[in-house]
Enzyme design. Structure first.
Site, PDB file in Angstrom:
ATOM      1  N   GLU A 120       0.959  -1.090  -0.110  1.00 53.89           N
ATOM      2  CA  GLU A 120      -0.018   0.131   0.144  1.00 53.89           C
ATOM      3  C   GLU A 120       0.850   1.229   0.033  1.00 53.89           C
ATOM      4  O   GLU A 120       1.270   1.632   1.112  1.00 53.89           O
ATOM      5  CB  GLU A 120      -0.923   0.008   1.143  1.00 53.89           C
ATOM      6  CG  GLU A 120      -1.738  -1.218   1.170  1.00 53.89           C
ATOM      7  CD  GLU A 120      -2.750  -1.613   2.477  1.00 53.89           C
ATOM      8  OE1 GLU A 120      -2.841  -0.569   3.116  1.00 53.89           O
ATOM      9  OE2 GLU A 120      -3.428  -2.376   2.777  1.00 53.89           O
ATOM     10  N   GLU A 320      -7.468   5.334   4.648  1.00 53.75           N
ATOM     11  CA  GLU A 320      -7.364   4.309   3.656  1.00 53.75           C
ATOM     12  C   GLU A 320      -7.365   5.773   2.548  1.00 53.75           C
ATOM     13  O   GLU A 320      -8.485   6.353   2.326  1.00 53.75           O
ATOM     14  CB  GLU A 320      -8.419   3.527   3.386  1.00 53.75           C
ATOM     15  CG  GLU A 320      -8.601   2.545   4.641  1.00 53.75           C
ATOM     16  CD  GLU A 320      -7.738   1.465   4.606  1.00 53.75           C
ATOM     17  OE1 GLU A 320      -6.963   1.224   3.300  1.00 53.75           O
ATOM     18  OE2 GLU A 320      -7.493   0.589   5.677  1.00 53.75           O
ATOM     19  N   GLU A 760     -49.988  15.619  32.329  1.00 53.27           N
ATOM     20  CA  GLU A 760     -50.815  16.826  32.282  1.00 53.27           C
ATOM     21  C   GLU A 760     -49.892  17.748  32.969  1.00 53.27           C
ATOM     22  O   GLU A 760     -49.974  17.918  34.351  1.00 53.27           O
ATOM     23  CB  GLU A 760     -52.175  16.606  32.957  1.00 53.27           C
ATOM     24  CG  GLU A 760     -53.043  15.686  32.094  1.00 53.27           C
ATOM     25  CD  GLU A 760     -53.538  16.109  30.775  1.00 53.27           C
ATOM     26  OE1 GLU A 760     -53.650  17.026  30.151  1.00 53.27           O
ATOM     27  OE2 GLU A 760     -54.020  15.044  29.968  1.00 53.27           O
TER      28      GLU A 760
END
Length: 1377
Positions: A120, A320, A760
């Site tokens: 790579e 990457e 309520e």
């Protein structure tokens, strides 16, 4: 230049006469220049005045370049090696900063590491370019100058130089090798891991050992690890405890920070930020915002980024950079341009958060290895050699402590971190041995990175704190001491008190989602009648996903549009939680431990109508939605039949509630002051107490709210309006107050895991703006206390004892309480209970239940984990013998594959990862045929197209097979049939199946899951079985019957008859073609698509009671419906066909929808022995083509779920003792449904989850029985049935029958002998007489014999012509199940 000088000297010598000494001097100068030139050439053959970005540098060239740069820029660059590779190559690191030889504190250390995988290579070159860019820009570019002045940057271009030397340019996929080091070790799988013990010899990974030492010595603050193979930024954690292959989000303590840092790199990269790398090997792979959690992408144990975070003080992400790992050199310039800004922007983020020094109070020296603790983030770091520390943090308020052994800890509260600049925070610690407190001080300030100090700051005299924070000395002196409670301080209160209309509310929500994106996530769950978004703000430390073990809580307000107090309180609550996170301990704890969902307005349309304050509640305008229906009377009810159409707001909320594992909820209303809990109505519709099974829990959570609101707890809410109304403790049972059929709170409790109450908030429904601060003060404490209730009772995980994976939909029962809850997709559960001791039972289909006694404490929650054992399938009456057989590893992997797709987000991830670009349009017969042929031409290895027959008008009925071996019989694989177009006027199914076929083909070989499904399944698609009718139908005709029938006017779904006695006329050609295909058998499942409704139906269409195997048929329909975003809600609102009532789960027995004879699915079940369901894709029969995109999005996941479901149930092989497969053996399921074994003895039958009895019958063999347990998320139970020869005659043991027969024969022979002897004795006396009579009547005997013979022949002839043949009807019924 040297050449010009040589020429000049030569010319000078020609013109002038010079002395010998002078000549020698000249020669020496020239030679010296030549030597210098040659030396320069040797040392730097590749360095050019301007980098050309057109070639890769091998190890020798890289070394010379780095050495040359270090020599050229010694004031800012220093080259060193941190170790050597296996083959002896140096691991070069270039340090770039002002004064690189000085080890002075004050500058955070940053590093980039490239080429960890040798093949790579982009990272290696890009880092060389970055080095040159920084060195040449220093002193020229202000940004670079500032960066290198304030930052200590380390760059390692190649961590794996040995691998690089083996790699080959142009190898995009890494097939040529070079990824690993010289001992074939993957360096990014070789670091110590938190979840798994690494078994790697240290001698094999010197590169890793060198980098580990380097990381631990330098105490880097931020790092980037550059790779290749796609385009994305990946952040920790890289693996998870269970090491699931993909899809498991493994969250670190600094997850929000990591996501932010990864986003910085991605958003500055033009390709990465799109989230669509479009790599050739995975073109459909996408990453939201260009980032991903490492483990969620795929599991990487032993990765470097996790080691940095856990052991090195350093936050590291992995970038990457390119799809091609080793692209041609001519792409290098482009890659540098793409990454340059990202590389710089990421380095700059080393200057965020908090920084400072920890020094000793007595002499001011720095203290190293002091723990820096941030409250709410369970990840500490330690100070460096000079007492310096750098703690990266997102903007917010934090409580930060310094703890060191032998010193009194100090905590600083309300430390503010701002955007883009570090907050300086210095601690002075007092030794415990010092009896006198001395001066302990801390200072905070916001400073620019350019002003970072280079030496520790002196302690400030006196106990003081800055205006931004408060400080506290922590008691004790042990390392384990934790900070004491902070000084009492008021949290930041909301400032925005006004009524917000829809546009105003929308901007408010968007603002807080943007400003506090690390903890706040805004999304819409649907739309109102008028198209307004139904917004929900999620607030949590990881707001976008459900985290295992973290409960889900929700508040919903403004259900009645004119009751507005709840709407404003929830906006106040959002502001309060966001602004106090990180500074207020309670808020921080709530946000970190709970995922809080806030819906300020469920009825935005109604609010816009009721836009004026109404302090006397004189108007109900705006209460209902735009269709004038009360949303709190619109939910399915246990006692009443709610006949009004389900509203879009109601459906959206129902869908939302089913999508999240909510535990506790409150619905905020107005008009009184009380907490109202279930049930809201009763069977008789009377006003009386309607008790829920969890009545005590509901009272507990209701009091938690009312007790913190003194006016509410008083119990006399609205004395002016309702003077006689009283609620003890401010709470009431709903039905005991008044009946509310169709209410939301009861539906929550009965249909989900969620306990909901209705609150309520005040007597006035729409108060004035000036009153809103008072409402906040009255309810703030209650709102927080109620959220705390979600952590009461018991919680835990239900998991498989064998593989540790969570079991979804497991049932948690509490003895004595008739209300169960179920586990979430990851197996976690929460069960609200009041304090006490309980008997808890966890059960799941296919598992043995487990019972545990647990005591729920008064405060907090009891953790109870269940580990369940699977029930094994064994022949009935037998127990397992010997050790469990070893499974085929490929089989185990496939089982795990099916389980992963069935659990959690498995299918959702598959859908999101396989997005395709569509251009939808309707296709008539010609286009359809060309499309199918195109698939076979483009994908010949996985498709096969053949004709089943022709329609009345001679159009072909096509069948497309998709498989890895199309056309070949693979009896061991399940076979699924998808059918559409039986009604030509409902062509949506046809085009959905065409798109489905294209989708499968395009993703084959690219998406691993799709590839695996196709390889393991035989898929047959019949897109249009009524092409003639389709030619007549017209688009945008939702109710037209034109095209419904074939060219003979016959509804084909009434033409499937198996018995001649039921058929009046001959079968239509389309019907006959499909019937022949069905009768081929071998199919495991069939799915037919139709239109005109939104539901799934199962057999039978004919009125049959009861339906055999109904549980399985209904379950299969339910699988489709539950994976459809709308269908499972059970109400399509199809006004055009009268379908407006509620259909539970969107599933119906077909006869209940429209009963008729001769349906395709009935024929499939009765004669094809294959279960078939019919899916109605929408209310409109022939909607506009523009809607096909939406319809595809809705049906893509359900269609895929069928491909997964066909691999479940039970499968196996039937053979005899010798191993010979038995073809045609009958498999009887639960005493009813029958399937038959195919070639090889294989069979496969789908079954609903649960226990089932399997019987196998074959002629000449003993009947076999087994019991199997089928799971909803696991691959088919695999069984082997071995037959013994049948040792029974007439139902009796063979040995007994043989012995009895032998004894009988012996007795018969003996009797015959005795009779013969007696007869012989008598006949000897009369022999003469007898023979005489015999001769006398011989002629008579001959005649009798002849007559008898003739009679026998006539009898035989009569039998020969007797008509005993079965009728066609009888024959077909004989073949029926």
């Amino acid at each position: 230049m040297a050449t010009h000088l040589q020429e000049h000297l030569a010319a000078t010598l020609k013109v002038r006469r010079v002395s010998l000494p002078a000549f020698l001097v000249v020669v020496v100068v020239v030679v010296s220049i030549d030597v210098a030139k040659a030396r320069l050439g040797r040392s730097n053959p590749t360095i050019q005045d301007v980098e050309t970005y057109d070639r890769y540098y091998n190890y020798v060239e890289l070394t010379r370049i780095l050495q040359s740069m270090a020599q050229k820029y010694p004031h800012i660059a220093n080259l060193s090696s941190v170790g050597q590779s296996l083959e002896g190559r140096e691991l070069w690191v270039l340090r770039i900063t002002k004064d690189p030889l000085v080890e002075a504190p004050g500058k955070p250390k940053f590093k980039y590491v490239g080429n960890m995988h040798g093949d790579e290579t982009i990272s290696r070159q890009v880092l060389v370019y970055l080095v040159e860019y920084l060195l040449t820009g220093y002193g020229q570019d202000p940004r670079i100058t500032q960066l290198l002045t304030t930052t200590d940057v380390y760059i390692m271009p190649s961590m794996n130089p040995d691998g690089f030397e083996k790699s080959i340019e142009g190898d995009c996929d890494g097939e040529a090798g070079g990824r690993q080091n010289a001992r074939n070790k993957d360096l990014n799988r070789s670091f110590p891991d938190q979840f798994v013990e690494q078994d790697i010899s240290q001698a094999d990974i010197p590169e890793v050992r060198a980098v580990i030492k380097w990381i631990l010595e330098k105490k880097f603050v931020l790092s980037g690890n550059l790779h290749g193979g796609t385009v994305v930024a990946s952040y920790p954690f890289d693996d998870s405890p269970n090491h699931e292959r993909e899809g498991h989000y493994s969250r670190s303590e600094d997850d929000s920070l990591f996501r932010y840092l990864a986003g910085v790199y991605a958003q500055n990269h033009p390709v990465m930020k799109t989230g669509q790398p479009s790599c050739p090997d995975s073109p459909e792979e996408t990453f939201k915002d260009g980032i991903t959690n490492g483990a969620q992408w795929y599991d990487v144990p032993g990765g470097m980024e996790d080691f940095n975070y856990l052991h090195g003080n350093c936050l590291e992400i992995t970038m990457e950079l390119s799809c091609c790992k080793y692209p041609p050199a001519d792409e290098l310039h482009k890659e540098w341009d793409l990454n340059r800004e990202s590389l710089l922007a990421y380095i700059e983020k080393v200057h965020i958060g908090v920084r400072g020094y920890v020094i000793e109070t007595t002499n001011g020296t720095g203290l190293n290895d002091v723990n820096i603790i941030v409250a709410g983030i369970n990840h500490n770091l330690t100070t460096g050699q000079h007492g310096e520390y750098y703690r990266l943090l997102l903007p917010g308020m934090y409580n930060i402590s310094a703890v060191a052994k032998g010193y009194k800890p100090i905590a600083l509260y309300s430390v503010q971190v701002v955007e883009g600049k570090p907050t300086e925070l210095n601690f002075t610690l007092e030794p415990l041995v010092n009896e006198h407190a001395g001066n302990i001080a801390a200072t905070t300030s916001v400073t620019s990175p350019t002003k970072a100090p280079t030496t520790p700051l002196p302690a400030v005299s006196g106990n003081s704190s800055s205006s931004d924070s408060s400080q506290n000395i922590l008691p004790g002196g042990n390392e384990s001491d934790t900070p004491s409670s902070p000084p009492k301080q008021e949290p930041v209160q909301p400032e925005d008190f006004r009524h917000h209309n829809y546009a105003d509310m929308e901007l408010f929500l968007r603002k807080y989602s943007s400003d506090f994106h690390s903890i706040a996530f805004l999304h819409s769950i649907g739309h109102s009648v008028d198209g307004r978004e139904l917004y929900v703000m999620v607030i949590s430390d990881n707001p976008t996903i459900h985290e295992q073990g973290e409960p889900e809580f929700k508040y919903v307000a403004n259900m009645h549009g004119n009751e507005v107090v709840g709407r404003e309180l929830l906006l106040n609550l959002i502001e309060y939680l966001c602004r106090n996170y990180g500074s207020d301990p309670e808020v921080t704890q709530l946000v970190n431990s709970t995922r809080i969902h806030i819906m300020p307005s469920m009825n935005p349309d109604g609010y816009e109508t009721a836009s004026q304050p109404d302090t006397k509640n004189t108007r109900d305008k705006g209460r209902n939605n735009s269709n004038q229906l009360d949303l709190n009377r619109n939910f399915p009810d246990q006692f009443a039949n709610i006949t009004v159409p389900r509203q879009p707001e109601t459906l959206a909320v129902m869908n939302w509630l089913r999508s999240e594992p909510f535990v506790l909820s409150a619905n905020l209303h107005g008009g009184s002051l009380v907490v109202n809990y279930p049930y809201d109505d009763d069977k008789e519709g009377l006003t009386k107490y309607s008790k829920a099974p969890d009545d005590e829990v509901f009272q507990q959570v209701s009091r938690a709210y009312s007790q913190a609101n003194p006016m509410m707890h008083n119990g006399h809410p609205c004395e002016d309006l309702y003077p006689n109304e009283y609620f003890e403790d401010g709470i009431t049972n709903g039905a005991n107050w008044y009946n509310v059929p169709g209410g939301m709170q009861d539906w929550n409790y009965l249909n989900t895991n969620c306990f909901e109450v209705t609150i309520e908030l005040g007597c006035v429904k729409y108060p004035k703006d000036a009153d809103l601060p008072t409402y906040w003060q009255q309810n703030r404490r209650s709102l927080l206390d109620f959220i705390h209730q979600v952590q009461k009772g018991v919680k835990g995980t239900v998991s498989d004892i064998k593989d540790g994976k969570g079991i979804p939909n497991a049932t948690i029962s509490v003895e004595g309480i008739d209300h169960n809850i179920t586990s979430a997709q990851s197996g976690d559960y929460w069960r609200l209970l009041v304090p006490g001791t309980y008997n808890l039972i966890a059960s799941a289909r296919g598992y043995t239940p487990v019972t545990i006694y647990a005591t729920v404490p008064k405060d907090g929650v009891e953790v109870v984990d269940f580990k369940l054992t699977r029930v094994h399938s064994e022949p009935k009456g037998q127990t397992p013998k010997g050790p469990e057989a070893t499974q085929d590893p490929l089989e185990v992997e496939f089982q795990s594959f099916i389980k992963d797709l069935s659990l959690g987000q498995g299918l959702d991830d598959l859908v999101s990862r396989t997005a395709t670009k569509n251009s939808f349009r309707y296709r008539k017969y010609k286009d359809l045929s060309e499309f199918l042929r195109g698939l076979t031409l483009n994908f010949p290895k996985i498709t096969s197209l053949h004709s089943l027959g022709q329609s009345v008008e001679f159009r072909t009925i096509w069948a497309l097979e998709i498989s890895n071996k199309p056309g070949e019989a693979e009896p061991s694989e399940p076979k699924i049939r998808f059918v559409a177009g039986i009604h030509g006027n409902a062509p949506v199914g046809t085009d959905l199946l065409l798109e489905f076929a294209a989708f499968l083909c395009i993703n084959y070989g690219k998406n691993p899951a799709i590839t695996r499904l196709i390889n393991e399944t035989r898929i047959v698609i019949l897109p249009s079985i009524n092409p003639d009718g389709r030619e007549l139908a017209k688009e945008k005709q939702c109710t037209s019957s034109v095209g419904m029938t074939n060219a003979h006017g016959k509804d084909l779904d009434t033409d499937f008859f198996g018995n001649a006695s039921q058929r009046v006329v001959q079968a239509q050609p389309e019907t006959r073609a499909v019937m022949d295909q069905i009768l081929e058998r071998g199919y495991t499942l069939s799915v037919a698509l139709d239109g005109g409704s939104l539901l799934a139906t199962y057999p039978y269409d004919k009125p049959v009671q009861p339906v055999e195997n109904e549980g399985t048929l209904k379950y299969l329909a339910n699988v489709y419906a539950i994976n459809h975003p709308k269908m499972h809600l059970g109400n399509a609102g199809c006004q055009n066909n009268g379908q407006v009532g509620n259909i539970p789960d969107g599933v119906l027995r077909a006869a209940e929808r429209q009963s008729h004879m001769g349906s395709m699915k009935d024929f499939s079940v009765d004669f094809g022995h294959c279960p078939e369901i019919t899916v109605y894709t929408g209310c409109c029969l022939f909607p506009p083509a523009e809607e096909l995109d939406t319809l595809w999005a809705e049906n893509k996941k359900p269609l895929l779920s069928m491909l997964v479901e066909v691999h479940k149930g039970v499968r196996g092989v039937v053979r005899d003792k010798s191993g010979k497969p038995i073809v045609g053996a009958m498999i009887v399921l639960n005493g009813g449904v029958r399937v038959f074994t195919a070639v090889g003895g294989y069979f496969h039958a789908l079954l609903a989850p649960g226990s089932h009895n399997i019987e196998a019958v074959a002629d000449g063999y003993q009947q076999q029985r087994q019991e199997v347990v089928v799971s909803s998320y696991e691959a088919a139970v695999s069984i082997t049935i071995e037959f013994d020869m049948d040792n029974h005659i007439f139902g009796l043991p063979r040995e007994f029958v043989v012995a009895t027969a032998a004894a009988s024969m012996t007795a018969l022979v003996v009797t015959a002998c005795i009779i013969w002897c007696v007869c012989s004795a008598k006949s000897s006396q009369q022999s003469k007489d007898g023979f005489h009579r015999l001769r006398q009547h011989r002629d008579d005997y001959d005649d009798e014999i002849r007559l008898t013979s003739m009679g026998s022949k006539k009898s035989l002839l009569a039998h020969e012509f007797q008509d005993d043949s079965e009728s066609e009807e009888d024959t077909l019924y004989a073949n029926k199940l």
